[in-house]
Design a protein around this motif. Sequence first.
Motif, PDB file in Angstrom:
ATOM      1  N   SER A  62      -7.329  -7.307   0.194  1.00  0.00           N
ATOM      2  CA  SER A  62      -6.270  -7.341   1.212  1.00  0.00           C
ATOM      3  C   SER A  62      -4.879  -7.321   0.580  1.00  0.00           C
ATOM      4  O   SER A  62      -3.913  -6.917   1.211  1.00  0.00           O
ATOM      5  CB  SER A  62      -6.428  -8.562   2.116  1.00  0.00           C
ATOM      6  OG  SER A  62      -6.112  -9.743   1.421  1.00  0.00           O
ATOM      7  N   LEU A  63      -4.763  -7.746  -0.693  1.00  0.00           N
ATOM      8  CA  LEU A  63      -3.467  -7.746  -1.367  1.00  0.00           C
ATOM      9  C   LEU A  63      -3.196  -6.469  -2.146  1.00  0.00           C
ATOM     10  O   LEU A  63      -2.070  -6.201  -2.530  1.00  0.00           O
ATOM     11  CB  LEU A  63      -3.377  -8.924  -2.333  1.00  0.00           C
ATOM     12  CG  LEU A  63      -3.361 -10.308  -1.718  1.00  0.00           C
ATOM     13  CD1 LEU A  63      -3.248 -11.353  -2.809  1.00  0.00           C
ATOM     14  CD2 LEU A  63      -2.215 -10.459  -0.733  1.00  0.00           C
ATOM     15  N   THR A  67      -3.895  -3.068   7.786  1.00  0.00           N
ATOM     16  CA  THR A  67      -2.915  -3.699   6.901  1.00  0.00           C
ATOM     17  C   THR A  67      -1.613  -2.902   6.872  1.00  0.00           C
ATOM     18  O   THR A  67      -0.523  -3.470   6.923  1.00  0.00           O
ATOM     19  CB  THR A  67      -3.492  -3.841   5.483  1.00  0.00           C
ATOM     20  OG1 THR A  67      -4.649  -4.677   5.541  1.00  0.00           O
ATOM     21  CG2 THR A  67      -2.495  -4.459   4.528  1.00  0.00           C
ATOM     22  N   LYS A  84      -1.335  -8.910   5.137  1.00  0.00           N
ATOM     23  CA  LYS A  84      -2.340  -8.728   4.094  1.00  0.00           C
ATOM     24  C   LYS A  84      -3.412  -9.805   4.062  1.00  0.00           C
ATOM     25  O   LYS A  84      -4.474  -9.596   3.515  1.00  0.00           O
ATOM     26  CB  LYS A  84      -1.641  -8.643   2.733  1.00  0.00           C
ATOM     27  CG  LYS A  84      -0.767  -7.423   2.629  1.00  0.00           C
ATOM     28  CD  LYS A  84       0.003  -7.380   1.345  1.00  0.00           C
ATOM     29  CE  LYS A  84       0.829  -6.105   1.287  1.00  0.00           C
ATOM     30  NZ  LYS A  84       1.906  -6.166   0.349  1.00  0.00           N
TER      31      LYS A  84
END
Length: 199
Positions: free
Chosen positions: A120-121, A173, A179
Amino acid sequence: MSNRKKVLIVEPSRIITEGLVKILGESPSLSVLPPLHEVESLNGRLVAGKPDILLLNPTLLPYVKRSALTDMMREYPRMAVVALVYQYVEQATLRLYSGTVDIREPREHIGEILLECSFSLTVAEVPEDNSYELTKRETDVLVLIAKGFMNKEIAERLTISIHTVISHRKNITRKTNIKSVAGLAMYALMNNLIEEGAL
């Protein structure tokens, strides 16, 4: 060069740490750095080890040190900071983290949770278009993410491939500019996509 994500565990209990090192060491996608048992030397280890994922017992950073967590996340924006939980921790505190690993998770889920938090990052930049509205399918995926489902479970529920789920997550996202799983859950709640009691 290895594509494995480097994990640094910061946990005072040696029994828990050794168990996690063993479990995560079995994942072909993860590489476990030598763990820490206190936060005093954490900054030096972050510089030296450059972990992709920090698995941290949140009780090591009490309320008064909460700014240290946000400062660290600002300094290392590509490092997922995941809370390791086995006792009561306030939800307000857990929301600061990229995600949460409960010690009672099935062993096969622990690595997957960490990889999802890291994913997610590090979502690849997608060329911008004018569409910021979530599609029906992206909304379906978002709701399941907010409810805590893993990529594999989302794929099974929606009868789509894991690659399609990942593609939807990238789009979600990009469109929401959120995020973390906790942030996406809050977004879903704020936009009335799910009932508050359903989380």
